[in-house]
Design a protein around this motif. Structure first.
Motif, short mmCIF file in Angstrom:
data_model
loop_
_atom_site.label_atom_id
_atom_site.label_comp_id
_atom_site.label_asym_id
_atom_site.label_seq_id
_atom_site.Cartn_x
_atom_site.Cartn_y
_atom_site.Cartn_z
N LYS A 109 -3.71 3.60 3.27
CA LYS A 109 -2.38 4.24 2.61
C LYS A 109 -3.48 5.94 2.37
CE LYS A 109 0.64 6.77 0.84
NZ LYS A 109 2.16 6.50 -0.11
N GLN B 213 -4.42 -0.93 -11.93
CA GLN B 213 -3.58 -0.91 -10.89
C GLN B 213 -4.18 0.52 -11.12
OE1 GLN B 213 0.26 -0.53 -10.67
NE2 GLN B 213 0.16 -0.18 -13.23
N PRO C 227 1.49 -1.15 0.25
CA PRO C 227 0.07 -0.05 -0.21
C PRO C 227 1.19 1.40 0.14
CG PRO C 227 0.03 -1.33 1.94
CD PRO C 227 0.44 -2.39 1.21
N HIS D 159 -1.40 2.29 -8.96
CA HIS D 159 -0.35 1.10 -7.43
C HIS D 159 -1.99 0.37 -6.99
CE1 HIS D 159 3.30 3.32 -9.19
NE2 HIS D 159 3.66 2.46 -9.40
N LEU D 160 -2.55 0.60 -7.37
CA LEU D 160 -3.87 -0.04 -6.68
C LEU D 160 -3.38 -1.27 -6.61
CD1 LEU D 160 -6.68 2.42 -7.59
CD2 LEU D 160 -5.56 2.71 -5.42
N ILE E 70 1.54 3.17 -3.50
CA ILE E 70 0.00 3.06 -3.50
C ILE E 70 0.40 5.61 -4.03
CG2 ILE E 70 -2.03 4.38 -3.49
CD1 ILE E 70 -2.32 2.53 -2.33
N THR F 275 -7.38 -0.83 0.92
CA THR F 275 -7.56 -1.67 1.05
C THR F 275 -7.72 -3.92 1.96
OG1 THR F 275 -5.25 -2.02 0.65
CG2 THR F 275 -5.91 -0.93 -0.52
N VAL G 1 -7.34 5.25 1.38
CA VAL G 1 -6.82 4.42 0.28
C VAL G 1 -7.48 3.81 1.73
CG1 VAL G 1 -6.79 3.55 -2.05
CG2 VAL G 1 -5.96 5.29 -1.67
N PHE H 79 -5.32 7.56 -9.55
CA PHE H 79 -5.07 6.60 -8.52
C PHE H 79 -4.19 5.83 -9.55
CE2 PHE H 79 -8.05 9.50 -6.84
CZ PHE H 79 -7.67 9.77 -5.06
#
Length: 132
Positions: A116, A86, A27, A56-57, A30, A111, A109, A54
């Motif tokens: 993050k 991503q 994370p 690098h998800l 991100i 997950t 964010v 956004f």
């Protein structure tokens, strides 16, 4: 080796005792781009297409992005459920589909692998109403 290899040479490799390196989702990677949003993003198609990305998800599993104003007001909630992707975009609008004002925003964010928190500066371009 002091001689060149030939077709008769054979080589044997072993990976015994080595550990597998995991490429798990992190994370901390991100990010949001562009930041600051200064009235323009090169990926926008026209003057009304405003967005930040956004990246690098997680590619597997859901992510929820909540964007807050500095006073703690929830501005927008974005669900990222794209398997294999991503990236997701924020169209610079609030939950009522109205454009957001210039200012500082905080994105949380969430997950399955961790959370993050990102800071985002938004400077909207000047609005000119030529036709009433």
């Amino acid at each position: 080796m002091s001689k060149p290899n030939s077709s008769a040479d054979t080589f044997t490799f072993s990976s015994a005792g080595l550990e597998m390196v995991s490429n798990d989702f992190d994370p901390d990677r991100i990010s949001v781009w562009p930041n600051p949003y200064y009235g323009y993003n090169p990926e926008e198609r026209d003057a009304l297409d405003r967005r930040v990305m956004f990246s690098h998800l997680p590619t597997e599993g859901p992510a929820t992005i909540r964007i807050f104003a500095l006073d703690g007001t929830l501005v927008r909630t974005i669900k990222h459920n794209d398997m294999g992707s991503q990236h997701t975009y924020w169209d610079m609008k609030n939950n009522f589909e109205l454009p957001v004002a210039s200012g500082m925003y905080v994105a949380h964010v969430e997950t399955n692998h961790g959370d993050k928190i990102l800071k985002l500066a938004v400077i909207q371009p000047e609005q000119r109403l030529d036709v009433y």
